[in-house]
Design a protein around this motif. Structure first.
Motif, PDB file in Angstrom:
ATOM      1  N   ALA A 161       0.811  -1.217   0.000  1.00 41.25           N
ATOM      2  CA  ALA A 161       0.000   0.000   0.000  1.00 41.25           C
ATOM      3  C   ALA A 161       0.844   1.267   0.000  1.00 41.25           C
ATOM      4  CB  ALA A 161      -0.931   0.000   1.211  1.00 41.25           C
ATOM      5  N   THR A 162       2.145   1.154   0.320  1.00 44.74           N
ATOM      6  CA  THR A 162       3.014   2.328   0.304  1.00 44.74           C
ATOM      7  C   THR A 162       3.650   2.560  -1.061  1.00 44.74           C
ATOM      8  OG1 THR A 162       5.053   1.133   0.926  1.00 44.74           O
ATOM      9  CG2 THR A 162       3.599   1.855   2.721  1.00 44.74           C
ATOM     10  N   LEU A 163       3.525   1.590  -1.960  1.00 42.83           N
ATOM     11  CA  LEU A 163       4.208   1.669  -3.245  1.00 42.83           C
ATOM     12  C   LEU A 163       3.385   2.439  -4.269  1.00 42.83           C
ATOM     13  CD1 LEU A 163       5.469  -2.027  -3.550  1.00 42.83           C
ATOM     14  CD2 LEU A 163       6.761  -0.037  -2.740  1.00 42.83           C
ATOM     15  N   ALA A 164       4.071   3.213  -5.080  1.00 38.60           N
ATOM     16  CA  ALA A 164       3.418   3.875  -6.206  1.00 38.60           C
ATOM     17  C   ALA A 164       3.131   2.841  -7.292  1.00 38.60           C
ATOM     18  CB  ALA A 164       4.314   4.984  -6.758  1.00 38.60           C
ATOM     19  N   PRO A 165       2.141   3.099  -8.149  1.00 34.28           N
ATOM     20  CA  PRO A 165       1.856   2.164  -9.243  1.00 34.28           C
ATOM     21  C   PRO A 165       3.109   1.892 -10.075  1.00 34.28           C
ATOM     22  CG  PRO A 165       0.113   3.794  -9.068  1.00 34.28           C
ATOM     23  CD  PRO A 165       1.203   4.236  -8.130  1.00 34.28           C
ATOM     24  N   GLY A 166       3.384   0.624 -10.331  1.00 29.04           N
ATOM     25  CA  GLY A 166       4.537   0.253 -11.133  1.00 29.04           C
ATOM     26  C   GLY A 166       5.832   0.153 -10.357  1.00 29.04           C
ATOM     27  N   GLN A 167       5.791   0.423  -9.048  1.00 25.87           N
ATOM     28  CA  GLN A 167       7.001   0.385  -8.238  1.00 25.87           C
ATOM     29  C   GLN A 167       7.127  -0.961  -7.529  1.00 25.87           C
ATOM     30  OE1 GLN A 167       7.001   3.169  -4.993  1.00 25.87           O
ATOM     31  NE2 GLN A 167       9.187   2.958  -4.581  1.00 25.87           N
ATOM     32  N   GLY A 168       8.350  -1.519  -7.481  1.00 27.18           N
ATOM     33  CA  GLY A 168       8.609  -2.741  -6.733  1.00 27.18           C
ATOM     34  C   GLY A 168       7.679  -3.878  -7.130  1.00 27.18           C
ATOM     35  N   CYS A 169       7.113  -4.534  -6.112  1.00 27.75           N
ATOM     36  CA  CYS A 169       6.224  -5.674  -6.365  1.00 27.75           C
ATOM     37  C   CYS A 169       5.007  -5.279  -7.191  1.00 27.75           C
ATOM     38  CB  CYS A 169       5.760  -6.282  -5.041  1.00 27.75           C
ATOM     39  SG  CYS A 169       7.062  -7.039  -4.054  1.00 27.75           S
ATOM     40  N   MET A 170       4.559  -4.024  -7.086  1.00 29.94           N
ATOM     41  CA  MET A 170       3.382  -3.600  -7.833  1.00 29.94           C
ATOM     42  C   MET A 170       3.663  -3.499  -9.328  1.00 29.94           C
ATOM     43  SD  MET A 170       1.075  -3.512  -5.588  1.00 29.94           S
ATOM     44  CE  MET A 170      -0.285  -2.787  -6.503  1.00 29.94           C
ATOM     45  N   GLY A 171       4.934  -3.387  -9.693  1.00 28.95           N
ATOM     46  CA  GLY A 171       5.279  -3.280 -11.104  1.00 28.95           C
ATOM     47  C   GLY A 171       5.796  -4.582 -11.703  1.00 28.95           C
ATOM     48  N   GLU A 172       6.446  -5.408 -10.864  1.00 26.44           N
ATOM     49  CA  GLU A 172       7.094  -6.610 -11.371  1.00 26.44           C
ATOM     50  C   GLU A 172       6.430  -7.893 -10.885  1.00 26.44           C
ATOM     51  OE1 GLU A 172      11.394  -6.423 -10.749  1.00 26.44           O
ATOM     52  OE2 GLU A 172      11.151  -4.323 -10.196  1.00 26.44           O
ATOM     53  N   GLY A 173       5.414  -7.775 -10.059  1.00 23.21           N
ATOM     54  CA  GLY A 173       4.860  -8.945  -9.394  1.00 23.21           C
ATOM     55  C   GLY A 173       5.615  -9.201  -8.112  1.00 23.21           C
ATOM     56  N   CYS A 174       5.062 -10.036  -7.255  1.00 19.64           N
ATOM     57  CA  CYS A 174       5.680 -10.354  -5.962  1.00 19.64           C
ATOM     58  C   CYS A 174       7.137 -10.773  -6.158  1.00 19.64           C
ATOM     59  CB  CYS A 174       4.887 -11.465  -5.280  1.00 19.64           C
ATOM     60  SG  CYS A 174       5.674 -12.146  -3.810  1.00 19.64           S
ATOM     61  N   LEU A 175       8.054 -10.040  -5.518  1.00 19.61           N
ATOM     62  CA  LEU A 175       9.480 -10.322  -5.703  1.00 19.61           C
ATOM     63  C   LEU A 175       9.869 -11.673  -5.129  1.00 19.61           C
ATOM     64  CD1 LEU A 175      11.042  -6.801  -4.941  1.00 19.61           C
ATOM     65  CD2 LEU A 175      10.352  -7.789  -7.139  1.00 19.61           C
ATOM     66  N   ALA A 176       9.215 -12.076  -4.052  1.00 24.38           N
ATOM     67  CA  ALA A 176       9.510 -13.390  -3.469  1.00 24.38           C
ATOM     68  C   ALA A 176       9.043 -14.508  -4.397  1.00 24.38           C
ATOM     69  CB  ALA A 176       8.842 -13.511  -2.097  1.00 24.38           C
ATOM     70  N   ARG A 177       7.874 -14.338  -4.974  1.00 23.33           N
ATOM     71  CA  ARG A 177       7.362 -15.329  -5.919  1.00 23.33           C
ATOM     72  C   ARG A 177       8.259 -15.404  -7.146  1.00 23.33           C
ATOM     73  NH1 ARG A 177       1.097 -15.251  -8.164  1.00 23.33           N
ATOM     74  NH2 ARG A 177       1.024 -17.405  -8.960  1.00 23.33           N
ATOM     75  N   ASN A 178       8.685 -14.262  -7.638  1.00 24.57           N
ATOM     76  CA  ASN A 178       9.573 -14.233  -8.805  1.00 24.57           C
ATOM     77  C   ASN A 178      10.907 -14.923  -8.528  1.00 24.57           C
ATOM     78  OD1 ASN A 178       7.741 -12.813 -10.354  1.00 24.57           O
ATOM     79  ND2 ASN A 178       8.630 -10.809  -9.913  1.00 24.57           N
ATOM     80  N   ALA A 179      11.324 -14.939  -7.262  1.00 26.70           N
ATOM     81  CA  ALA A 179      12.635 -15.481  -6.912  1.00 26.70           C
ATOM     82  C   ALA A 179      12.668 -16.997  -6.898  1.00 26.70           C
ATOM     83  CB  ALA A 179      13.072 -14.955  -5.539  1.00 26.70           C
ATOM     84  N   CYS A 180      11.512 -17.634  -6.850  1.00 27.19           N
ATOM     85  CA  CYS A 180      11.473 -19.101  -6.803  1.00 27.19           C
ATOM     86  C   CYS A 180      12.053 -19.671  -8.098  1.00 27.19           C
ATOM     87  CB  CYS A 180      10.044 -19.590  -6.599  1.00 27.19           C
ATOM     88  SG  CYS A 180       9.901 -21.405  -6.557  1.00 27.19           S
ATOM     89  N   PRO A 181      13.027 -20.593  -8.000  1.00 24.67           N
ATOM     90  CA  PRO A 181      13.659 -21.127  -9.216  1.00 24.67           C
ATOM     91  C   PRO A 181      12.838 -22.214  -9.910  1.00 24.67           C
ATOM     92  CG  PRO A 181      14.653 -22.117  -7.268  1.00 24.67           C
ATOM     93  CD  PRO A 181      13.689 -21.077  -6.765  1.00 24.67           C
ATOM     94  N   ILE A 182      11.781 -22.714  -9.258  1.00 25.22           N
ATOM     95  CA  ILE A 182      10.979 -23.778  -9.858  1.00 25.22           C
ATOM     96  C   ILE A 182       9.985 -23.167 -10.849  1.00 25.22           C
ATOM     97  CG2 ILE A 182       9.446 -25.736  -9.430  1.00 25.22           C
ATOM     98  CD1 ILE A 182      12.224 -26.005  -8.203  1.00 25.22           C
ATOM     99  N   GLY A 183       9.945 -23.690 -12.049  1.00 26.53           N
ATOM    100  CA  GLY A 183       8.975 -23.237 -13.044  1.00 26.53           C
ATOM    101  C   GLY A 183       9.228 -21.857 -13.608  1.00 26.53           C
ATOM    102  N   GLU A 184      10.483 -21.421 -13.618  1.00 29.21           N
ATOM    103  CA  GLU A 184      10.794 -20.061 -14.110  1.00 29.21           C
ATOM    104  C   GLU A 184      10.286 -19.844 -15.532  1.00 29.21           C
ATOM    105  OE1 GLU A 184      14.823 -18.292 -12.431  1.00 29.21           O
ATOM    106  OE2 GLU A 184      15.106 -20.385 -13.035  1.00 29.21           O
TER     107      GLU A 184
END
Length: 250
Positions: A197-220
């Motif tokens: 809720a503190t992020l501007a549109p397109g910033q961090g997870c709001m722009g790239e998707g959940c960073l933790a989810r993106n970091a998972c190496p399975i099914g990249e």
């Protein structure tokens, strides 16, 4: 091709064009745990239907572009209902949706059907698709109506038995979250949502998707396109910026 087989083939083609897949099937040994069919009987079998990676995005995006209101407040739910209720009618099934109340136990169904386990993010992890699969609907059948649909919809018979997260040495999902909301034994939803809720549109997870989810190496290889990730993040109901307190999480 006409008659029941023609309808089955038409239903199969609709799913193919929508980018939806049969992700697993479940036989209810105990009717007590089965949902009701439209005729009031208990379902005997269930097929879980959903996208893999970004498979639904082309069809859904094209449909949304054709709507004068962009599909309304919940366009993905509206689209899913239109597609799956039509398919259910064709194959003699009852459609269930994860967004309808009272909510059906989709995660439990998937764990039984596919043998999946929960990841530290609270999402089920698949041995091939990783965290990039989901369920848009389930089709419930009587034993009789299931006979013709089973091979047509081709639900996966694959069941996972591996401890995917337990065998992951680096566990990058635990360190990728900028506010430390991901833990081995739980996912801190409140901390996550307050940060988003503190992020501007397109910033961090709001722009790239959940960073933790993106970091998972399975099914990249199945990670959806960035546009789809932004759509899902924007659809989250977050506390208003400037009014972020633990109480605002409910």
């Amino acid at each position: 091709m006409s008659g029941p087989f023609g309808m089955m083939e038409k239903a199969r083609q609709i799913l193919v064009e929508a980018g939806l897949h049969g992700l697993g099937h479940l036989h209810f040994q105990d009717p007590q745990h089965a949902p009701h069919l439209a005729n009031g009987e208990k379902a005997a079998r269930l097929i879980l239907i959903g996208p893999i990676g970004g498979s639904l995005w082309p069809a859904f995006s094209a449909w949304r572009d054709r709507q004068s209101d962009g599909g309304g407040d919940n366009p993905l739910d509206t689209w899913s209902r239109r597609v799956m209720e039509g398919v259910a009618s064709m194959v003699g099934a009852t459609a269930y949706f994860p967004f309808d109340e009272p909510y059906h136990p989709f995660q439990n169904w998937a764990m039984q059907a596919e043998g999946l386990a929960t990841s530290p993010l609270g999402l089920l992890i698949h041995p091939r698709f990783g965290l990039w699969h989901s369920y848009r609907a389930a089709l419930g059948f009587s034993d009789q109506s299931a006979i013709g649909a089973w091979h047509l919809l081709n639900p996966s018979a694959e069941r996972s038995r591996a401890d995917i997260c337990g065998s992951c040495v680096d566990k990058p999902c635990l360190t990728a979250c900028p506010v430390g909301a991901v833990h081995l034994d739980h996912f801190d939803v409140t901390t996550c949502r307050m940060h988003l809720a503190t992020l501007a549109p397109g910033q961090g997870c709001m722009g790239e998707g959940c960073l933790a989810r993106n970091a998972c190496p399975i099914g990249e290889a199945y990670r959806p396109p960035a546009e789809q990730l932004r759509f899902h993040m924007a659809a989250l109901s977050l506390p208003p910026r400037g009014h972020i307190t633990p109480q605002s999480e409910g």
